[in-house]
Design a protein around this motif. Structure first.
Motif: not given
Ligand code: N01
Length: 529
Positions: A52, A54, A182, A184-185, A188, A205-206, A323, A375, A488
């Motif tokens: 969705r 944000d 880990t 946004s995708s 969610q 990883r982060t 990030k 990503g 990114w």
């Protein structure tokens, strides 16, 4: 060479659709070429569970048509991917856009013909289309990043990328699942996958910061009030750095007494969403201020996550907001479930994917399905997949070898008559994408109109204008803490990608003003002929 169209638009997401509509209104001929089988761009491809937006739905929507604004009904505070895709389809139908969109076709190359002042565009279907202008509307986060982990091709189960999710959906019931990532995708989708799967293993990883969405059905009274005065909301949003209308507290976090600071953070936390970063004006400018917000969130994680060792792994160590901040529904709580395991791979990369799982830090993990929530090759990935050739047959890939350079994020020296909607060097990903897209599209459409009225055939930025803008993009990036981490935004997620802060962080209002000033001064910084 006689052009087939005035403009060839690449992509039928929100940018490409509105560009087509505006050009038609101005009586230019235009064709859209779209790789997918339908409109919607990001919202066509990213069908992972829980996807969705944000940015709140009443703001993440077009504003060019008051009728459309009035008639469309959003159902939730944050719209789901299926609802946004329905909206995109509604727009395509309402404005009769499909007849000028060629679906299932990917643009592979575009070469500028210096003799004819036009672009020759090639597709994977063997088309050769000649257009005076090429306008890219390919999105900033549209080229999925599949990491080169050894053994990936040997995995015996299905592999899903969140950015290219199967249209029929995926049922994880009874399955064991591994998720890498880990961002946004992942944040969610993880809570939903965890509810379905027999077991879920998350490879982190982060550690990432996330704030609660507090999503809810939209209150009809609220919607009525918004619609009664939509223009006011839109105008207010345009004055905010991110083009989103949320209240900014102009106080400094570190200079605010602790009790008051905590009260403000709590209030923002309870409200939910990205506005948390506007709790104080200096969260991304001052290390100490940033730490106050970071510590606040980490305390929340420790409150929610029952196992202190897991909470410690989940607690981010970097700067909050450096990030992209995530917005979640039940993310931390998910790690209290007995069927969820968190694996910290921060101090040792995944060694290899095996036929039945993966191996990390000397240990084997087994699962039936693998989800890559890894990503995108952001901002330049989609553009560089097309073999753009400018003057002297110069490849865009060579021009941007040390990182992208543009004038206003819209145009590139050596690539005349090429416009890049929300290109690198524009505010785009740091803003609400819809108003950013509309601002770019309007600017481009007006520019083409001005050129037509003056009988001009070619527009190209001057090297000194591009140089100056690259300096401005870099300078503004260095003022904030955002350029300091491996995100990114700086291309750090793609091995070998040049480390350049790609978006313009000076804010949407400053950017609009600059674009308007360029026009007012007769397209200052451009050569027109
Ligand atoms: O991708 P990401 P995303 N081994 O790049 C990890 C927008 N968006 O698709 O941080 C192990 O943020 C990587 O780890 P690290 C939004 O702008 C918006 O989630 O590089 N891990 C990271 O954890 C967002 O920022 C919405 O150490 C690897 C994850 O994969 C942007 O899209 C929703 C790895 C990638 O996170 C991208 O989000 C979704 C490897 N080899 C997206 N490679 C909304 O509006 C990568 N990772 C809600």
């Amino acid at each position: 060479m006689t052009p087939d169209y005035d403009a060839l638009i690449i992509g039928a997401g929100f940018a490409g659709m509105y560009m087509l509509h505006r050009l038609r209104q101005k009586r230019f001929s235009a064709r859209v070429v779209e790789a997918g089988s339908g409109v919607g761009g990001t919202w066509y491809w990213n069908r992972y569970p829980g996807a969705r937006c944000d940015v709140e739905s009443v703001q993440y929507s077009y504003q060019f048509s008051p009728e459309l604004e009035q008639e469309w009904e959003w159902s939730e505070r944050y719209a789901t991917q299926p609802e946004i895709l329905r909206y995109a389809n509604h727009v395509a139908d309402r404005f009769d856009l499909r007849r000028d969109i060629q679906f299932d076709t990917r643009v592979t190359g575009a070469t500028f013909d210096e003799g004819g002042n036009c672009w020759i565009v090639e597709t994977d279907k063997g088309d050769r289309i000649v257009a005076r202008f090429v306008i890219t509307a390919m999105g900033c986060l549209s080229s999925p990043n599949t990491p080169r982990i050894p053994g990936l091709e040997d995995f015996e189960g299905p592999i899903y990328h969140t950015g290219n999710w199967p249209h029929e959906g995926v049922d994880f019931s009874g399955k064991t699942v591994g998720v890498i990532g880990t961002g946004s995708s992942a944040i969610q989708s993880i809570p939903i996958i965890a509810r379905q799967a027999r077991h879920l293993t998350v490879f982190q990883r982060t550690a990432n910061y996330t704030v609660p969405a507090h999503n809810r059905p939209l209150d009809p009274d609220y919607v009525r009030r918004v619609k009664a005065d939509y223009g006011v909301l839109r105008r207010r949003a345009r004055t905010k750095p991110a083009g989103i209308d949320f209240d900014i507290n102009y106080a400094s976090a570190i200079e605010t007494p602790e009790a008051e600071r905590t009260r403000i953070f709590e209030q923002r936390w309870a409200y939910g969403g990205l506005g948390f970063m506007a709790s104080f004006q200096d969260l991304l400018l001052n290390d100490d201020s940033n730490k106050t917000a970071a510590e606040f969130v980490k305390a929340k994680i420790r409150e929610v996550v029952k196992d202190p060792a897991v909470a410690e792994i989940l607690a981010p160590r970097n700067i909050i907001g450096c990030k992209r901040l995530c917005v979640d529904t039940g993310y931390w709580e998910t790690f209290n479930r007995p069927n969820v395991t968190l694996v910290d791979i921060s101090n040792g990369p995944i060694e290899r994917v095996t036929p039945t799982g993966l191996r990390a830090k000397g240990q084997d993990y087994e699962f039936d399905c693998l989800v890559l929530a890894t990503g995108f090759d952001a901002m330049t990935g989609a553009l560089l997949k097309v073999d753009f050739r400018g003057r002297g047959d110069l490849p865009l890939r060579d021009k941007w070898r040390d990182g992208p350079r543009t004038y206003l994020g819209l145009t590139v020296v050596g690539f005349p008559n090429l416009f890049t909607i929300t290109g690198p060097g524009s505010p785009s990903v740091l803003t609400n994408m819809l108003p950013s897209i509309e601002q770019h599209v309007d600017w481009i459409a007006d520019c083409l109109d001005a050129m037509r009225s003056r009988n001009q055939a070619v527009i190209e930025p001057l090297p000194e204008a591009e140089e100056e803008w690259a300096g401005e993009v870099g300078r503004s990036a260095n003022i904030t803490l955002r350029s300091t981490c491996s995100s990114w935004y700086v291309g750090a997620n793609i091995p070998g990608k040049p480390r350049v802060f790609m978006p313009y962080i000076g804010g949407f209002p400053a950017y609009i003003e600059r674009c308007e000033q360029v026009v007012a001064e007769g397209y200052k910084g451009f050569a027109l002929a």
